[in-house]
Design a protein around this motif. Sequence first.
Motif, PDB file in Angstrom:
ATOM      1  N   VAL A 174     -43.846 129.350  14.658  1.00 54.90           N
ATOM      2  CA  VAL A 174     -44.610 129.430  15.908  1.00 54.90           C
ATOM      3  C   VAL A 174     -44.291 130.746  16.618  1.00 54.90           C
ATOM      4  N   ALA A 175     -43.022 131.140  16.613  1.00 58.82           N
ATOM      5  CA  ALA A 175     -42.645 132.423  17.233  1.00 58.82           C
ATOM      6  C   ALA A 175     -43.374 133.562  16.531  1.00 58.82           C
ATOM      7  N   GLU A 176     -43.398 133.494  15.208  1.00 59.07           N
ATOM      8  CA  GLU A 176     -44.051 134.561  14.449  1.00 59.07           C
ATOM      9  C   GLU A 176     -45.537 134.655  14.777  1.00 59.07           C
ATOM     10  N   LEU A 177     -46.202 133.510  14.801  1.00 62.49           N
ATOM     11  CA  LEU A 177     -47.651 133.577  15.033  1.00 62.49           C
ATOM     12  C   LEU A 177     -47.985 133.938  16.476  1.00 62.49           C
ATOM     13  N   ALA A 178     -47.088 133.592  17.412  1.00 63.93           N
ATOM     14  CA  ALA A 178     -47.359 133.906  18.817  1.00 63.93           C
ATOM     15  C   ALA A 178     -46.882 135.311  19.168  1.00 63.93           C
ATOM     16  N   GLY A 179     -46.274 136.012  18.217  1.00 63.55           N
ATOM     17  CA  GLY A 179     -45.725 137.340  18.487  1.00 63.55           C
ATOM     18  C   GLY A 179     -44.628 137.259  19.543  1.00 63.55           C
ATOM     19  N   ALA A 180     -43.876 136.156  19.539  1.00 63.18           N
ATOM     20  CA  ALA A 180     -42.841 135.943  20.557  1.00 63.18           C
ATOM     21  C   ALA A 180     -41.453 136.147  19.951  1.00 63.18           C
ATOM     22  N   ARG A 181     -40.489 136.492  20.810  1.00 68.14           N
ATOM     23  CA  ARG A 181     -39.108 136.626  20.343  1.00 68.14           C
ATOM     24  C   ARG A 181     -38.515 135.238  20.186  1.00 68.14           C
ATOM     25  N   LEU A 182     -37.836 135.010  19.064  1.00 67.55           N
ATOM     26  CA  LEU A 182     -37.174 133.717  18.855  1.00 67.55           C
ATOM     27  C   LEU A 182     -35.749 133.808  19.381  1.00 67.55           C
ATOM     28  N   ILE A 183     -35.418 132.945  20.333  1.00 71.05           N
ATOM     29  CA  ILE A 183     -34.039 132.875  20.817  1.00 71.05           C
ATOM     30  C   ILE A 183     -33.485 131.534  20.357  1.00 71.05           C
ATOM     31  N   ARG A 184     -32.380 131.601  19.608  1.00 69.97           N
ATOM     32  CA  ARG A 184     -31.881 130.379  18.966  1.00 69.97           C
ATOM     33  C   ARG A 184     -30.502 130.003  19.488  1.00 69.97           C
ATOM     34  N   LEU A 185     -30.393 128.767  19.884  1.00 71.77           N
ATOM     35  CA  LEU A 185     -29.079 128.225  20.219  1.00 71.77           C
ATOM     36  C   LEU A 185     -28.725 127.237  19.127  1.00 71.77           C
ATOM     37  N   ALA A 231     -23.516 128.439  25.617  1.00 67.09           N
ATOM     38  CA  ALA A 231     -24.928 128.053  25.656  1.00 67.09           C
ATOM     39  C   ALA A 231     -25.675 128.755  26.790  1.00 67.09           C
ATOM     40  N   LEU A 232     -25.005 128.904  27.932  1.00 67.67           N
ATOM     41  CA  LEU A 232     -25.691 129.349  29.138  1.00 67.67           C
ATOM     42  C   LEU A 232     -25.260 130.752  29.564  1.00 67.67           C
ATOM     43  N   TYR A 233     -24.037 130.865  30.000  1.00 68.99           N
ATOM     44  CA  TYR A 233     -23.542 132.175  30.422  1.00 68.99           C
ATOM     45  C   TYR A 233     -22.032 132.120  30.536  1.00 68.99           C
ATOM     46  N   GLU A 234     -21.406 133.288  30.522  1.00 65.31           N
ATOM     47  CA  GLU A 234     -19.995 133.344  30.917  1.00 65.31           C
ATOM     48  C   GLU A 234     -19.749 134.674  31.588  1.00 65.31           C
ATOM     49  N   TRP A 235     -18.680 134.719  32.355  1.00 64.78           N
ATOM     50  CA  TRP A 235     -18.342 135.967  33.017  1.00 64.78           C
ATOM     51  C   TRP A 235     -17.532 136.823  32.062  1.00 64.78           C
ATOM     52  N   ARG A 291     -26.019 133.945  27.667  1.00 67.26           N
ATOM     53  CA  ARG A 291     -26.101 133.269  26.364  1.00 67.26           C
ATOM     54  C   ARG A 291     -27.530 132.772  26.155  1.00 67.26           C
ATOM     55  N   PRO A 292     -27.856 132.192  24.980  1.00 69.29           N
ATOM     56  CA  PRO A 292     -29.267 131.939  24.654  1.00 69.29           C
ATOM     57  C   PRO A 292     -30.112 131.241  25.731  1.00 69.29           C
ATOM     58  N   LEU A 293     -29.594 130.196  26.385  1.00 68.67           N
ATOM     59  CA  LEU A 293     -30.444 129.484  27.352  1.00 68.67           C
ATOM     60  C   LEU A 293     -30.814 130.386  28.522  1.00 68.67           C
ATOM     61  N   LEU A 294     -29.849 131.130  29.007  1.00 63.29           N
ATOM     62  CA  LEU A 294     -30.138 132.037  30.122  1.00 63.29           C
ATOM     63  C   LEU A 294     -31.037 133.195  29.668  1.00 63.29           C
ATOM     64  N   GLN A 295     -30.772 133.679  28.460  1.00 64.12           N
ATOM     65  CA  GLN A 295     -31.628 134.759  27.928  1.00 64.12           C
ATOM     66  C   GLN A 295     -33.089 134.319  27.885  1.00 64.12           C
ATOM     67  N   ALA A 296     -33.305 133.065  27.489  1.00 66.11           N
ATOM     68  CA  ALA A 296     -34.684 132.576  27.370  1.00 66.11           C
ATOM     69  C   ALA A 296     -35.347 132.475  28.737  1.00 66.11           C
ATOM     70  N   ILE A 297     -34.592 132.038  29.724  1.00 68.70           N
ATOM     71  CA  ILE A 297     -35.140 131.895  31.078  1.00 68.70           C
ATOM     72  C   ILE A 297     -35.459 133.258  31.681  1.00 68.70           C
ATOM     73  N   ARG A 298     -34.609 134.233  31.388  1.00 68.63           N
ATOM     74  CA  ARG A 298     -34.789 135.533  32.052  1.00 68.63           C
ATOM     75  C   ARG A 298     -35.706 136.497  31.302  1.00 68.63           C
ATOM     76  N   ALA A 299     -36.098 136.124  30.080  1.00 67.88           N
ATOM     77  CA  ALA A 299     -36.879 137.070  29.277  1.00 67.88           C
ATOM     78  C   ALA A 299     -38.187 137.427  29.962  1.00 67.88           C
ATOM     79  N   ALA A 300     -38.502 138.696  29.943  1.00 73.71           N
ATOM     80  CA  ALA A 300     -39.761 139.136  30.543  1.00 73.71           C
ATOM     81  C   ALA A 300     -40.894 139.005  29.531  1.00 73.71           C
ATOM     82  N   GLU A 301     -40.534 139.084  28.246  1.00 77.53           N
ATOM     83  CA  GLU A 301     -41.560 139.006  27.197  1.00 77.53           C
ATOM     84  C   GLU A 301     -41.683 137.550  26.725  1.00 77.53           C
ATOM     85  N   PRO A 302     -42.756 137.196  25.994  1.00 77.21           N
ATOM     86  CA  PRO A 302     -42.904 135.818  25.507  1.00 77.21           C
ATOM     87  C   PRO A 302     -41.757 135.442  24.571  1.00 77.21           C
ATOM     88  N   VAL A 303     -41.216 134.253  24.769  1.00 73.14           N
ATOM     89  CA  VAL A 303     -40.144 133.814  23.869  1.00 73.14           C
ATOM     90  C   VAL A 303     -40.384 132.381  23.394  1.00 73.14           C
TER      91      VAL A 303
END
Length: 312
Positions: free
Chosen positions: A71-82, A93-97, A139-151
Motif C-alpha cells: 500500500v505504501a508503494e502504490l500510494a507513493g508514501a514513506r513506510l514507517i515501521r515499528l 516506540a514514541l520518543y526519548e530524550w 521514534r517511529p510513532l512520533l515520526q509518523a505523526i510529525r511527517a509532512a509527507e504521506p506516510v
Amino acid sequence: MPDSVTPAGRDRPGPAHRFGSSGEVRAALRRVRYLADEHIASAVYLADRLGKPVLVEGPAGTGKTQLAKSVAELAGARLIRLQCYEGLDESKALYEWNYRKQLLRVQAQRILDEEPGPAAAGWSELESDIFGEEFLLARPLLQAIRAAEPVVLLVDEVDRTDIGTEALLLELLSDYQVSIPELGTITATQIPLVFLTSNGTRELSEALKRRCLYLHMGYPDRAREHEIISARIPGISSQLADQVVAVVHLLRSLDLKKQPSISETIDWAQSLRLLGSGRVSTDQAASTLYVLLKHQSDIDKAASQLSATASR
Ligand SMILES: Nc1ncnc2c1ncn2[C@@H]1O[C@H](COP(=O)(O)OP(=O)(O)O)[C@@H](O)[C@H]1O
Ligand SMILES: [Mg+2]
C-alpha cells in the motif's frame, strides 16, 4: 454527512482519500504485485475513507506485512515501521530524550558559568533548552505523526508486546496525536494510513480493537495463490504453478503442526523452478518438502500423503 466531518468535536485532521473505490485499490495493488481479494481491498479502501487503522490478523506468512508495504508503494508514501517485541517501551516506540547530548549541554553551561563576565543562563532557561526539539529523538510513532509527507505506519506483530505497551498506541490510533509532557500535544497534519499486524498469539485489548477495522487474513484460495506465485516468480510456467498450488492446498488440509504459508509456497515454487522442473514429479515434491514444512513430523505426514495420492 459529508465525509470530511471529524468525529464528535475532536480536532482531528481529515482522511486523505487516496482511492476512488475498492476496485481501484485492488487494481493498484495488483500493479505492485500484491494480489488482494475483495475483502482485503475493501478494508484498505474503508481505512483510507474513514481515517481508521486496520488490524490485520492471521497466521504467519499470509501477506499481512506485505500488504502495508505494498500500500505504501502504490500510494507513493514513506513506510514507517515499528517492529514490536517483548519489552518494547515508550523510548523505542514514541520518543526519548537524547540524554548524552543533554548532559553535554549541561556540562558546557557549567564551564560558561565559571568564566568571568555576565551570568550565563539560569536553570529554568537551561531546562527549557534541553527539553526542546533539538534534544528529542523521535521514534517511529512520533515520526509518523510529525511527517509532512504521506506516510504508511506499520505497527508489526503487535501481539508480541504486552497489554501495557498497547496502551501507548491508543491516543495515536484514535486522535492521531501524541502527548509529550515537556512539549505538549503533537497532532498529525494528515492522517497516516495505519496497519497493525498480529499473528494472533494472544488476544489484543478491546480498547485497541475498538479503534481499528478488523481484517482477518487467511490462506488464499487456489486461484489467488496461483496468481500470487505467477506475480512473484516472473516466467514460471502456469503448469508448475498449478501443481504447486494443488500440492500446497492438499497439505493444508492435513492436520499439520504448521501449515505451509504463502511465503513458503513461493519459496517452494522457486526451488522447483531452479531444479529445472517444468512439472513436479511425486518424488521431487517429496524430496523438497523441507522448503515448505519445518517440522519433521509434518514432512513425514506430507510425504506419505503424497505417495498415497500418487498411487491412487
Ligand atoms: N497477496 C499477496 N500477493 C503477493 N504476494 C504475497 C501475498 N501475500 C503474501 N505474499 C508473499 O508472501 C511473503 C510473506 O508475506 P508477509 O507479508 O511477510 O507475511 P506475514 O506478515 O503475514 O507473516 C511476501 O513477502 C510476499 O512475497
Ligand atoms: Mg509479518
